[in-house]
Design a protein around this motif. Structure first.
Motif, PDB file in Angstrom:
ATOM      1  N   SER A  15      92.926   6.654  38.248  1.00 15.82           N
ATOM      2  CA  SER A  15      92.587   7.464  39.546  1.00 15.82           C
ATOM      3  C   SER A  15      91.168   6.991  39.588  1.00 15.82           C
ATOM      4  N   ASP A  16      90.862   5.564  39.598  1.00 16.81           N
ATOM      5  CA  ASP A  16      89.495   5.219  39.677  1.00 16.81           C
ATOM      6  C   ASP A  16      89.123   5.300  41.352  1.00 16.81           C
ATOM      7  N   LEU A  17      89.946   5.063  42.105  1.00 21.64           N
ATOM      8  CA  LEU A  17      89.392   5.040  43.580  1.00 21.64           C
ATOM      9  C   LEU A  17      89.384   6.455  44.061  1.00 21.64           C
ATOM     10  N   PRO A  69      81.164   6.549  27.348  1.00 21.66           N
ATOM     11  CA  PRO A  69      81.599   7.611  27.837  1.00 21.66           C
ATOM     12  C   PRO A  69      81.646   7.497  29.419  1.00 21.66           C
ATOM     13  N   GLN A  70      82.752   7.855  30.021  1.00 21.44           N
ATOM     14  CA  GLN A  70      83.032   7.891  31.530  1.00 21.44           C
ATOM     15  C   GLN A  70      83.250   6.407  32.082  1.00 21.44           C
ATOM     16  N   GLU A  71      83.071   5.517  31.095  1.00 23.07           N
ATOM     17  CA  GLU A  71      83.296   3.949  31.646  1.00 23.07           C
ATOM     18  C   GLU A  71      84.636   3.923  32.072  1.00 23.07           C
ATOM     19  N   GLY A  72      85.033   3.155  33.190  1.00 20.59           N
ATOM     20  CA  GLY A  72      86.318   3.136  33.800  1.00 20.59           C
ATOM     21  C   GLY A  72      86.973   4.102  34.094  1.00 20.59           C
ATOM     22  N   THR A  73      86.190   5.330  34.775  1.00 23.40           N
ATOM     23  CA  THR A  73      86.829   6.509  35.315  1.00 23.40           C
ATOM     24  C   THR A  73      86.881   6.275  36.699  1.00 23.40           C
ATOM     25  N   SER A  74      85.740   5.579  37.173  1.00 20.45           N
ATOM     26  CA  SER A  74      85.664   5.273  38.604  1.00 20.45           C
ATOM     27  C   SER A  74      85.345   3.571  38.856  1.00 20.45           C
ATOM     28  N   ILE A  75      85.212   3.311  40.036  1.00 18.71           N
ATOM     29  CA  ILE A  75      84.998   2.028  40.388  1.00 18.71           C
ATOM     30  C   ILE A  75      83.643   1.417  39.719  1.00 18.71           C
ATOM     31  N   GLN A  76      83.628   0.332  39.260  1.00 19.67           N
ATOM     32  CA  GLN A  76      82.425  -0.077  38.707  1.00 19.67           C
ATOM     33  C   GLN A  76      81.763  -1.473  39.507  1.00 19.67           C
ATOM     34  N   ILE A  77      80.460  -1.350  39.340  1.00 21.39           N
ATOM     35  CA  ILE A  77      80.041  -2.421  39.949  1.00 21.39           C
ATOM     36  C   ILE A  77      79.403  -2.932  38.487  1.00 21.39           C
ATOM     37  N   LEU A  88      90.209  16.394  52.951  1.00 25.60           N
ATOM     38  CA  LEU A  88      89.690  14.999  52.941  1.00 25.60           C
ATOM     39  C   LEU A  88      90.409  13.953  52.620  1.00 25.60           C
ATOM     40  N   ASP A  89      91.848  14.163  52.112  1.00 30.90           N
ATOM     41  CA  ASP A  89      92.510  13.095  51.801  1.00 30.90           C
ATOM     42  C   ASP A  89      93.271  12.364  53.032  1.00 30.90           C
ATOM     43  N   SER A  90      93.131  13.059  54.117  1.00 30.92           N
ATOM     44  CA  SER A  90      93.458  12.318  55.490  1.00 30.92           C
ATOM     45  C   SER A  90      92.414  10.882  55.624  1.00 30.92           C
ATOM     46  N   GLU A  91      91.298  11.165  55.122  1.00 29.10           N
ATOM     47  CA  GLU A  91      90.278  10.107  55.344  1.00 29.10           C
ATOM     48  C   GLU A  91      90.171   8.952  54.132  1.00 29.10           C
ATOM     49  N   MET A  92      90.406   9.475  52.923  1.00 32.77           N
ATOM     50  CA  MET A  92      90.178   8.702  51.629  1.00 32.77           C
ATOM     51  C   MET A  92      91.212   9.433  50.514  1.00 32.77           C
ATOM     52  N   SER A  93      91.559   8.365  49.628  1.00 31.31           N
ATOM     53  CA  SER A  93      92.253   8.930  48.447  1.00 31.31           C
ATOM     54  C   SER A  93      91.545   9.757  47.473  1.00 31.31           C
ATOM     55  N   MET A  94      91.946  11.023  47.347  1.00 37.12           N
ATOM     56  CA  MET A  94      91.194  11.918  46.433  1.00 37.12           C
ATOM     57  C   MET A  94      91.874  12.209  45.203  1.00 37.12           C
TER      58      MET A  94
END
Lengths: 813, 122
Positions: A211-213, A484-492, A637-643
């Motif tokens: 669920s990174d996005l 810790p928390q690495e890869g839970t969200s989008i990474q730069i 919010l989900d109508s604008e972006m994936s939540m």
């Protein structure tokens, strides 16, 4: 004049033949070629002559080293008797192709993004995304990696492939599985790549979920503090697969926490992720807890239920070993099963092994990016998607060193292009298929461990029991060492220092071996508590693991019947904890008599999602309405972006501990509500929604949430819809349309091993066969069949079919 | 008599040909039979082909359908949106009939090409 008449007659005749010989006539992609299709000699009518009913057959096949024999029992389970492992797997390939060829072809196609070749334009988008994700590329690398690392295990593996082709080669057009005739194509030669494609498909089902996005967006919208409150990673009430007291196998590791990054753009997933098939259970109890003093092992993997079923049941007997269980057609050996000494099974590990990366592009062409202080160029892989009835579609997919660029940028949301790194697509350095081939032959804990070492992906919880008394469970697969928390969200990630590049050593993977408790078990829950020094995240279940450990902890003198009852248990901790909170917050002053009656039903509920329960319907709908009113902000919010949405266990927790928080307020109304208000409103929602159904006195839970077992083509006429079954995702019997227990197995070890099992479907993929779907009713009723681990083919008194295989040039008589 | 012979020959030859060749073999069988038998008018050979093809395809479909109690036919008739096995058998028979009828008609006109014409006879 006569000539003209002849020309007209012949022209009409010829045109008529052409029309009847054409698929998708008039450009209608769904039409079969009617002449071929209805022809009673070669069309579908010929498939009605169900071939498994014919008694005794002999084959000469090139590729066998010695004669082999297959006897089919009363449920069309083949019992393969061969002289060597290679011969046995050859015959397995032949037999599985014989009964499941179109399913094999379709699964490989779906994985490779080649559905449009046979279905036409309607599957084009599905294919495109699949090509972007690069499963075919991953499968090619897998074959290379396997060949390099297989050693002498390659030969028996390849014999399976040969067996599939031995069947395909002798197949006449008139005997093709019906689906080939309907869609108008022929099976292609089977290769190791096809088998690899299907492993990638399984990996996609089991370990591509993340669920990174959603996390990126949610973290940005809520801020780190509220996010941490609503989305803690670990439920302290959880009973992990490895209890803390069993975490004694670890070296010291210390990790520095990663710094969370907040992203500015809003991301939208172009396609919804498939349903979350969490529902699998497996466990083993030691002899100290069983009635007969020997271990019992149980496994019920939950998957999307289809016709034909994913599993094919079989026995493999050679002078060296004798194993029984289920396989996924296309794969040599038995995946879940038992032999005379051991039993084994799997549930999904659910660790997150798929991460998304933003790239630091050099310029607007998006072909070069900076990494580790240097400039790297993308590589192109040209994907040609053939489309039936249309011209070929070309897509050039850019590959970075992370993996392919799957998601495009969007100006609308400001979304960046995202590259995917998914462990399942890395080139393997082990011969993964050996895992199951070797488990089939294993006779003790050491051999089970040796078999597991071949395994990479998808991560599975391998449960084990041996007649010598050992029980164990290993969370097995390649798991990266993350901060810790690495890869839970989008990474730069601009340098390799920001990335995981090492893996948890095999002997430090979470595992339990002969624990003091006398049982091991998994239900897709966390592998360990946070005391385990390696960080990991994923999609874990929070209720079934707890009920499983609670139940097994309380049981003693366990019998096979007890275990079957536990697999069918509909008891839910989610209901046990959630319902009292709803009830105590409900304002009952304004309820009418009907509503008070419903309340009474709920108060008397035993928290079981039994087929005949009505309270289960009320609770589910009430909870659902309450959840929507509580987390209304997310839906907006989900109508604008994936939540990302808060989990049920956390919602229950917060309801109990944080009733004053502002997030309970339903923002769509003017008043400021507390949990009591929305719970009362939700009760009324539930009443309104269910009023028409509840007027029928025989309306029960099983009818409220029936299961549709769809044919893989999704054609209704070949499917079984509306099967009434009990269960709920929070109970061990986690049936939830369209998924459910895809195979239930209970094995009692001992001097004579006894196995029981069932799956919803039938051994034959031929819709004309009595063995197409005949197990569904018994399965829905929670029944089991006794599994026959034969010692000789003669032991089976009345085989429905006997196949004798002889080495030689391919022919049949 | 010739009509009955046509029926039997198309059914027999069609059956044999279809064991080895695709569905259009039935058209060829009907063509050959009518060409060899010879008719003066097109109506009878057409009707004979229609009946023979329908009997062959309908009969064969019914025979194939028997051992599985119509389970498959039931599913296919739903799939194709027909009312039941009867309709599916009917469509199959009709298609076989049309194929053989068109083959017969073509065979008839082919033979006509080589019939001495009235003018030439004078």
């Amino acid at each position: 004049m006569r000539f003209l008449k002849f020309i007209i007659a012949a022209g009409i005749t010829f045109g008529f033949i052409l029309l009847l010989n054409t698929y998708s006539a008039f450009g209608l992609a769904q039409l079969p070629a009617f002449g071929k299709w209805l022809d009673p000699f070669g069309g579908f009518w010929n498939n009605a002559r169900s071939q498994e009913q014919f008694g005794d057959k002999s084959f000469h096949l090139d590729g066998l080293s010695a004669p082999a024999k297959v006897v089919y029992d009363e449920r069309l389970v083949p019992h393969i008797f061969a002289e060597t492992e290679a011969d046995a797997l050859f015959v397995q390939g032949y037999v599985e192709a014989r009964h499941r060829l179109w399913q094999m072809d379709l699964m490989a196609r779906a994985s490779a993004g080649r559905l449009s070749e046979v279905f036409g334009e309607r599957t084009l988008e599905v294919d495109k995304l699949q090509r972007r994700k690069g499963l075919a590329h991953g499968a090619e690398k897998a074959v290379t990696g396997w060949v390099e690392s297989a050693g002498d295990r390659l030969d028996p593996f390849m014999k399976y492939i040969d067996g599939v082709n031995a069947y395909i080669d002798q197949l006449e057009e008139k005997d093709l599985p019906m689906e080939f005739k309907l869609l108008g194509y022929k099976p292609e030669k089977w290769t190791a790549l096809h088998t690899a494609l299907i492993t990638k498909r399984m990996a996609q089902t089991l370990c591509s979920r993340e669920s990174d996005l959603e996390t990126t967006n949610t973290l940005r919208e809520l801020g780190p503090e509220v996010y941490a409150l609503l989305f803690p990673e670990y439920n302290p009430k959880q009973t992990p697969i490895v209890p803390d007291e069993e975490l004694d196998f670890l070296s010291d590791t210390s990790l520095s926490p990663a710094v969370g990054q907040l992203h500015s753009p809003a991301f939208r997933r172009p396609e919804p992720q498939g349903p979350e098939f969490l529902g699998s259970n497996n466990w083993a109890v030691a002899g100290s807890k069983t009635a007969n003093g020997y271990p019992i092992l149980c496994n019920d993997p939950h998957l999307a239920l289809t016709l034909p079923a994913i599993w094919f049941e079989l026995q493999i007997h050679t002078p060296e070993y004798n194993a029984y269980g289920v396989s996924i057609p296309s794969f040599p050996g038995i995946m879940i099963g038992f032999n005379e000494n051991i039993a084994w099974g799997e549930t999904n590990g659910s660790q997150d092994v798929l991460d998304w990366y933003e790239l630091d592009w050099v310029d607007d062409t998006h072909t070069k990016y900076r990494f580790d202080g240097e400039i790297r160029e993308v590589e192109y892989r040209v994907e040609e998607i053939k489309v039936k009835g249309r011209k070929t579609v070309i897509d050039s997919v850019r590959y970075t060193h992370f993996g392919p660029i799957v998601y495009d940028a969007s100006e609308e949301t400001g979304q960046e292009e995202l590259a995917m790194h998914w462990i399942a697509l890395d080139k393997p350095d082990r011969f993964e298929p050996a895992t199951f081939m070797d488990l089939n032959k294993a006779s003790n804990y050491q051999e089970y461990l040796a078999a597991l070492e071949n395994y990479i992906s998808p991560t599975q919880n391998f449960v084990f029991a041996c007649k010598d008394g050992d029980i164990a469970i290993w969370v097995n697969g390649r798991l990266p060492i993350k901060e810790p928390q690495e890869g839970t969200s989008i990474q730069i990630a601009n340098s390799s220092d920001d990335l995981w590049n090492t893996f948890i050593p095999q002997n430090e993977l979470p595992h339990v071996y002969n624990p003091a408790s006398g049982f091991v078990g998994s239900a897709n829950q966390h592998s360990t508590s946070p005391k385990y020094p390696y960080y990991y995240n994923g999609h874990f279940d929070d209720f079934r693991g707890r009920i499983l450990h609670r139940a097994l902890g309380q049981m003693d003198s366990i019998t096979v019947d007890d275990m079957r009852a536990l697999q069918n248990s509909n008891y839910s901790i989610r209901a046990e904890e959630g319902l009292p909170l709803l009830l105590q917050n409900l304002d009952t002053t304004e309820l009418n008599t009907v509503q008070s009656g419903l309340l009474k039903l709920l108060k008397d509920w035993d928290y079981r999602y039994s087929g005949d329960s009505r309270a289960a319907i009320l609770f589910e709908e009430w909870w659902d309405a309450f959840y929507r009113r509580s987390w209304d902000e997310f839906y907006t919010l989900d109508s604008e972006m994936s939540m990302r949405y808060p989990e049920d266990w956390r919602t229950i927790d917060l309801l109990a501990t944080d009733p004053l928080n502002v997030f309970w307020d339903d923002k769509r109304t003017e008043e400021r509500e507390g949990p009591g208000d929305i719970i009362t409103l939700a009760f009324l929602d539930m009443y309104e929604n269910l009023k028409p159904q509840l007027e029928k006195s025989n309306y029960t839970w099983a009818q409220h949430k029936p299961i549709d077992i769809m044919h893989l083509s999704r054609i209704d006429a070949l499917s079984r819809k509306g099967i009434a079954v009990p269960g709920n995702p929070s109970a061990l019997n986690a049936s939830n349309n369209p998924s459910g227990p895809s195979w239930r197995m209970v094995v009692e070890l001992g001097p004579e091993v006894k196995g029981y099992g069932i799956y919803p479907g039938g051994q034959s993929a031929n819709p004309a066969s009595p063995y197409y779907d005949q197990m569904i009713e018994d399965w829905a009723a929670g029944a089991y069949y006794e599994l026959h681990l034969l010692k000789s083919p003669e032991e089976l008194e009345t085989p429905v079919l006997i196949q004798n295989f002889h080495p030689g040039k391919g022919h049949q008589h | 008599m010739k009509f009955l012979l046509q029926l039997l020959l198309i059914i027999g030859l069609g059956f044999l040909a279809q064991l080895f060749f695709p569905f259009w073999a039935l058209v060829l069988a009907a063509f050959v039979v009518v060409m060899l038998l010879g008719y003066n008018k097109p109506f009878l050979p057409f009707l004979g082909g229609l009946l023979a093809g329908a009997i062959l395809w309908g009969g064969m479909a019914w025979y194939q359908n028997m051992p599985n109690d119509g389970v498959l036919a039931e599913r296919i008739s739903t799939l194709m949106g027909f009312g039941g096995i009867g309709a599916l058998l009917g469509i199959t028979a009709l298609l076989g009939g049309l194929l053989a009828a068109l083959g017969s008609l073509s065979g008839f006109y082919f033979r006509q090409l080589f019939r001495p014409s009235a003018k030439a006879a004078k």
